[in-house]
Design a protein around this motif. Structure first.
Motif, mmCIF file in Angstrom:
data_model
loop_
_atom_site.group_PDB
_atom_site.id
_atom_site.type_symbol
_atom_site.label_atom_id
_atom_site.label_comp_id
_atom_site.label_asym_id
_atom_site.label_seq_id
_atom_site.Cartn_x
_atom_site.Cartn_y
_atom_site.Cartn_z
ATOM 1 N N VAL A 254 -34.085 -39.797 -45.751
ATOM 2 C CA VAL A 254 -34.781 -38.754 -45.864
ATOM 3 C C VAL A 254 -35.059 -38.268 -47.257
ATOM 4 C CG1 VAL A 254 -35.463 -36.311 -44.762
ATOM 5 C CG2 VAL A 254 -33.977 -38.050 -43.569
ATOM 6 N N ASP A 255 -36.245 -38.506 -47.818
ATOM 7 C CA ASP A 255 -36.659 -38.203 -49.121
ATOM 8 C C ASP A 255 -35.680 -38.495 -50.112
ATOM 9 O OD1 ASP A 255 -38.969 -37.447 -48.041
ATOM 10 O OD2 ASP A 255 -38.648 -35.377 -48.319
ATOM 11 N N GLY A 256 -34.785 -39.395 -49.996
ATOM 12 C CA GLY A 256 -33.595 -40.053 -50.675
ATOM 13 C C GLY A 256 -32.532 -38.944 -50.971
ATOM 14 N N GLN A 257 -32.642 -37.657 -50.127
ATOM 15 C CA GLN A 257 -31.860 -36.766 -50.161
ATOM 16 C C GLN A 257 -30.772 -36.908 -49.473
ATOM 17 O OE1 GLN A 257 -33.396 -32.859 -50.110
ATOM 18 N NE2 GLN A 257 -35.328 -33.582 -50.927
ATOM 19 N N ALA A 258 -31.079 -37.465 -48.120
ATOM 20 C CA ALA A 258 -30.016 -37.632 -47.381
ATOM 21 C C ALA A 258 -30.122 -39.046 -46.420
ATOM 22 C CB ALA A 258 -30.111 -36.582 -46.182
ATOM 23 N N ASN A 259 -28.868 -39.492 -46.186
ATOM 24 C CA ASN A 259 -29.158 -40.661 -45.222
ATOM 25 C C ASN A 259 -28.605 -40.373 -43.863
ATOM 26 O OD1 ASN A 259 -30.455 -42.631 -47.043
ATOM 27 N ND2 ASN A 259 -28.606 -42.546 -48.125
ATOM 28 N N LYS A 292 -17.682 -33.182 -33.929
ATOM 29 C CA LYS A 292 -17.175 -34.351 -33.025
ATOM 30 C C LYS A 292 -18.279 -35.515 -33.213
ATOM 31 C CE LYS A 292 -14.819 -31.611 -29.977
ATOM 32 N NZ LYS A 292 -15.502 -30.321 -29.243
ATOM 33 N N MET A 293 -19.591 -35.083 -33.930
ATOM 34 C CA MET A 293 -20.812 -35.616 -33.808
ATOM 35 C C MET A 293 -20.775 -36.717 -34.741
ATOM 36 S SD MET A 293 -22.891 -34.686 -31.367
ATOM 37 C CE MET A 293 -21.737 -34.166 -30.050
ATOM 38 N N PRO A 294 -21.459 -37.927 -34.506
ATOM 39 C CA PRO A 294 -21.584 -38.976 -35.500
ATOM 40 C C PRO A 294 -22.393 -38.457 -36.697
ATOM 41 C CG PRO A 294 -22.521 -39.743 -33.322
ATOM 42 C CD PRO A 294 -22.167 -38.179 -33.202
ATOM 43 N N VAL A 295 -23.256 -37.677 -36.577
ATOM 44 C CA VAL A 295 -23.923 -37.277 -37.991
ATOM 45 C C VAL A 295 -23.702 -35.606 -38.227
ATOM 46 C CG1 VAL A 295 -26.047 -36.855 -38.837
ATOM 47 C CG2 VAL A 295 -26.118 -38.689 -37.447
ATOM 48 N N GLN A 296 -23.082 -35.530 -39.277
ATOM 49 C CA GLN A 296 -23.200 -34.172 -39.577
ATOM 50 C C GLN A 296 -23.494 -33.638 -40.972
ATOM 51 O OE1 GLN A 296 -18.791 -33.547 -39.688
ATOM 52 N NE2 GLN A 296 -18.389 -34.732 -37.557
ATOM 53 N N LEU A 297 -24.326 -32.437 -40.931
ATOM 54 C CA LEU A 297 -24.760 -32.198 -42.092
ATOM 55 C C LEU A 297 -24.504 -30.476 -42.316
ATOM 56 C CD1 LEU A 297 -28.279 -33.158 -41.024
ATOM 57 C CD2 LEU A 297 -26.998 -34.191 -42.974
ATOM 58 N N GLU A 298 -24.628 -30.028 -43.664
ATOM 59 C CA GLU A 298 -24.453 -28.782 -44.133
ATOM 60 C C GLU A 298 -25.886 -27.914 -44.042
ATOM 61 O OE1 GLU A 298 -22.163 -26.257 -44.929
ATOM 62 O OE2 GLU A 298 -20.472 -27.519 -44.512
ATOM 63 N N SER A 299 -25.990 -26.960 -43.652
ATOM 64 C CA SER A 299 -27.361 -26.480 -43.840
ATOM 65 C C SER A 299 -27.091 -24.890 -43.794
ATOM 66 C CB SER A 299 -28.325 -26.806 -42.813
ATOM 67 O OG SER A 299 -27.890 -26.056 -41.469
ATOM 68 N N ALA A 313 -31.878 -21.062 -33.838
ATOM 69 C CA ALA A 313 -31.926 -20.884 -35.007
ATOM 70 C C ALA A 313 -32.636 -21.790 -35.766
ATOM 71 C CB ALA A 313 -30.457 -20.879 -35.589
ATOM 72 N N TRP A 314 -33.204 -21.344 -36.886
ATOM 73 C CA TRP A 314 -34.006 -22.050 -37.763
ATOM 74 C C TRP A 314 -33.278 -22.296 -39.032
ATOM 75 C CZ3 TRP A 314 -39.559 -23.111 -36.840
ATOM 76 C CH2 TRP A 314 -39.974 -22.653 -35.601
ATOM 77 N N THR A 315 -33.393 -23.866 -39.540
ATOM 78 C CA THR A 315 -32.707 -23.966 -40.779
ATOM 79 C C THR A 315 -33.673 -25.255 -41.164
ATOM 80 O OG1 THR A 315 -30.770 -24.867 -41.602
ATOM 81 C CG2 THR A 315 -31.263 -25.699 -39.318
ATOM 82 N N LYS A 316 -32.966 -25.763 -42.360
ATOM 83 C CA LYS A 316 -33.653 -26.800 -43.113
ATOM 84 C C LYS A 316 -32.591 -27.976 -43.593
ATOM 85 C CE LYS A 316 -37.975 -25.568 -45.460
ATOM 86 N NZ LYS A 316 -38.238 -24.076 -45.427
ATOM 87 N N ILE A 317 -33.296 -29.073 -43.178
ATOM 88 C CA ILE A 317 -32.404 -29.994 -43.941
ATOM 89 C C ILE A 317 -33.341 -31.068 -44.804
ATOM 90 C CG2 ILE A 317 -30.335 -30.330 -42.475
ATOM 91 C CD1 ILE A 317 -31.800 -32.633 -41.114
ATOM 92 N N LEU A 339 -22.028 -25.793 -40.442
ATOM 93 C CA LEU A 339 -21.947 -27.148 -40.337
ATOM 94 C C LEU A 339 -23.058 -27.615 -39.046
ATOM 95 C CD1 LEU A 339 -20.932 -30.028 -41.625
ATOM 96 C CD2 LEU A 339 -19.214 -29.632 -39.720
ATOM 97 N N ILE A 340 -23.773 -28.422 -38.998
ATOM 98 C CA ILE A 340 -24.668 -28.932 -37.608
ATOM 99 C C ILE A 340 -24.433 -30.269 -37.499
ATOM 100 C CG2 ILE A 340 -26.468 -27.005 -37.793
ATOM 101 C CD1 ILE A 340 -28.359 -28.990 -38.835
ATOM 102 N N GLY A 341 -24.528 -30.812 -36.333
ATOM 103 C CA GLY A 341 -24.320 -32.232 -35.970
ATOM 104 C C GLY A 341 -24.913 -32.605 -34.646
ATOM 105 N N PHE A 342 -25.304 -34.017 -34.616
ATOM 106 C CA PHE A 342 -26.009 -34.344 -33.513
ATOM 107 C C PHE A 342 -25.683 -35.832 -33.432
ATOM 108 C CE2 PHE A 342 -28.866 -34.402 -37.035
ATOM 109 C CZ PHE A 342 -29.445 -35.872 -37.114
ATOM 110 N N ASP A 343 -25.920 -36.416 -32.083
ATOM 111 C CA ASP A 343 -25.785 -37.920 -32.102
ATOM 112 C C ASP A 343 -27.043 -38.343 -31.824
ATOM 113 O OD1 ASP A 343 -25.473 -40.300 -30.872
ATOM 114 O OD2 ASP A 343 -24.192 -39.519 -29.072
#
Lengths: 358, 301
Positions: A254-259, A292-299, A313-317, A339-343
């Motif tokens: 994603v825009d070179g900022q996150a994989n 517990k999720m495979p993808v975890q991101l701080e936001s 809730a609205w946030t940005k990654i 910390l948000i996460g999803f599969d």
């Protein structure tokens, strides 16, 4: 199960405008089909074609095994319920119900027994001698359904029957229509722009856009495995999050900022290049659950919308807006780092160029 | 939150707003009453003059009440005033007008109603064009059509007959009445028509069972328009009705213009009021419907 309604290569043009474009649809006997789409997508037009109220430009319509393309509405074995109820204002409820039967010169005893049966089913017996103006919106729509019921037809057509009612009545009548279907087991074709009605009532939903059926599937599949970006964006509220990025193998950058590694995702037709990851707000977890999720991101939380039953809730990654749904008990406030996460396995990946699921 | 400002009389607003009689309101009512009196004046003068003797009329005080009110002129105007050579008063004209109106009104309205219904619900190729032509007909000056119609009617032997004048009134009423009915039917929900078709009703059954019961208000408007229009007609009656069927308006003209020595103002006034009475009564009785219908016809185009 036998086919009840079969639409073959149906087209309808107004001059050079194609309202329906070589549309095919098979509806099984007893099936509840919902035609869903934004206004102007041709769903009401399709219903009017099935009813015989509009002449088609091309193609065929078969109802109960008979080619009815050139038949009059009354000879097609259909009953129709309209958004504006369309009750005959000068006639009592009973006359409204029996009008079609009287036109067909049915014996009086048969008319009476059919009106009686329909009014019992719909619980409108006390209203039989009233005029439509003396009825509430919900009662009027019951009478309108009754008018289709007495005709003892194979196929019921509903043209946005609940759109003129207030929210509470709409819910009540929705359940009632579902109950009616369970009891009568007729084929029903139901046009709506309300996705809740579509999800709750349908055996299968046909999502339409510009006169073309985008996806025809059961509500679960439509919701979880939308075939393209349009279907994905149309169904679900709040709508699905779309994260734009570049897909290489099984990683979305994603825009070179996150994989984002697309672990667990079952590609049907993996195509590298500009892609969009769609993930539903309720499939994004927050806090401890996210670990517990495979993808975890701080936001960081931007806006919080408490809905009562839950909170959105609205946030940005990586600069792209994202909404997620959290349990009402989870404390969230703007500015908070979470910390948000999803599969990704529960999400959908679309190719940007084609707009289709890959 | 700011506190409510107390009014000039120092009471906090609560409950119904108190009604004040302002100078402006008095002015409006005064103006309306004066205007009404002003427009009633000619009628007043006509009625009282018709009850005065010739010497009193010659005295010139046209607003004064009659000294010895008499209805002789009314009787004369009705039964023995001379129109040209015959001296039977207005009565034959009244019955002629009655015949013409009683036949033309239902015929023209039934045809216009079916036209309007067909043009709103049973659209066919060219129906919009047909409607456009019909409406355009409302702008064609009558005068240019008189000779062609005389020619056509005399060819089929209807010139100067009762059926002839009925046909002429029907034709000339068609544009405006069709417009009236088409706009009314266009304002009804099309789903009603669709529902009736699903119920198996055809052209005539939908018309008689569904549309006709709903169009009573607009039909009343059409009746008012046609009754007053046809009753007041002078030109068509004069040209097309023929000697035997001259309407009241034409006979009134003849009475007023037939001079045998002195001009009998009393008879002329009585005859005029008698002729005008029918549309006047129609307007009085149906004022509400009339306004409603004009508004209904105007809103949707």
């Amino acid at each position: 199960m036998a086919t009840s309604v079969e639409i073959k290569d149906l087209s309808l043009n107004y001059g050079s405008v194609k309202v329906l474009d070589r549309l095919n649809l098979d509806i099984a006997e007893g099936e509840f089909i919902v035609l869903l789409g934004p206004s102007g997508c041709g769903k009401s037009t399709l219903l009017n074609c099935i009813a015989g109220l509009l002449d088609v430009s091309d193609g065929q319509i078969h109802i109960s095994g008979k080619n009815v393309t050139w038949e009059e509405p009354k000879d097609r074995g259909i009953g129709m319920v309209f958004q504006s109820y369309a009750l005959y204002p000068q006639m009592t409820v009973e006359k409204n119900l029996s009008f079609g039967l009287r036109v067909a010169r049915m014996p009086k005893a048969e008319i009476d027994s059919r009106v009686k049966r329909a009014s019992e089913i719909l619980q409108i017996e006390p209203l039989l001698n009233r005029k439509p103006v003396e009825l509430s919106g919900g009662q009027r729509q019951r009478v309108a359904i009754g008018r289709a019921l007495v005709r003892d037809v194979d196929v019921f057509l509903f043209d946005e029957p609940l759109s003129n009612l207030d929210a509470k009545l709409r819910n009540d009548l929705r359940v009632e229509i579902k109950r009616l279907h369970a009891r009568l087991k007729n084929t029903m074709i139901y046009v709506t722009h309300d996705q809740i009605e579509a999800m709750t009532l349908a055996d299968r939903i046909a999502i339409m856009k510009n006169g073309v059926i985008q996806q025809l599937a059961d509500p679960h599949t439509i919701y979880n495995k939308p075939v393209n970006l349009f279907v994905a964006g149309f169904i679900g509220s709040p709508s699905m999050n779309f994260i734009k990025g570049d897909l290489q193998g099984a990683t979305l950058s994603v825009d070179g900022q996150a994989n984002i590694p697309l672990a667990n995702y079952q590609f049907a037709n993996q195509t590298n290049g500009a892609s969009i990851l769609g993930i539903r707000p309720e499939h994004i977890l927050v806090g401890e659950d996210a670990r517990k999720m495979p993808v975890q991101l701080e936001s960081e939380i931007e806006i919080v919308e408490p809905m009562g039953a839950d909170t959105v809730a609205w946030t940005k990654i990586a600069g792209q807006s994202l909404t997620f749904r959290a349990a009402a008990e989870v404390h969230l406030e703007p500015g908070q780092k979470v910390l948000i996460g999803f599969d990704p396995g529960r999400g959908s990946v679309f190719n940007v160029e084609s707009g289709n699921r890959i | 939150m700011t506190a409510l400002a107390p009014t000039s009389i120092g009471v906090e607003p609560s409950g119904p707003r108190p009604r004040h009689i302002t100078a402006g309101r008095i002015g409006i009512y005064a103006f309306l009453i004066i205007a009404a009196l002003f427009f009633l004046l000619p009628l007043w003068v006509m009625v009282i003059t018709s009850m005065k003797s010739m010497s009193e009329i010659r005295a010139g005080n046209i607003f004064a009440l009659p000294m010895q009110p008499t209805l002789d002129y009314w009787v004369k105007a009705w039964s023995s005033a001379c129109t040209g050579v015959s001296c039977n008063g207005l009565a034959p004209g009244f019955f002629n007008s009655l015949k013409i109106t009683a036949l033309s009104v239902p015929v023209s309205i039934v045809i216009a109603m079916i036209n309007g219904y067909a043009l709103s619900f049973w659209r066919f190729r060219g129906s919009e064009l047909l409607f456009g032509i019909l409406v355009f007909g409302a702008f064609v000056p009558f005068q240019v059509l008189i000779y062609p119609i005389i020619f056509a009617l005399s060819r089929v032997g209807l010139f100067g007959t009762l059926p002839g004048i009925v046909i002429v009134h029907t034709i000339f009423g068609m544009p405006i009445l069709t417009l009236l009915f088409r706009n009314f039917f266009a304002s009804l929900p099309s789903e009603l028509f669709k529902a009736a078709r699903v119920d198996g009703a055809g052209f005539w059954r939908i018309f008689f069972w569904v549309m006709l019961p709903m169009s009573v208000p607009i039909a009343i408007v059409a009746v008012i328009l046609q009754v007053t229009g046809i009753w007041n007609d002078f030109l068509f009656g004069l040209v097309f009705a023929g000697r035997e069927n001259l309407p009241m308006t034409v006979q009134l003209n003849n009475i007023v213009r037939t001079s045998t020595g002195t001009v009998e103002y009393g008879t002329n006034m009585a005859a005029t009021v008698l002729t005008g009475a029918v549309p006047l009564i129609v307007y009085f009785v149906s004022g509400k419907w009339f306004v409603r219908g004009i508004a209904a016809g105007a809103v949707k185009g």
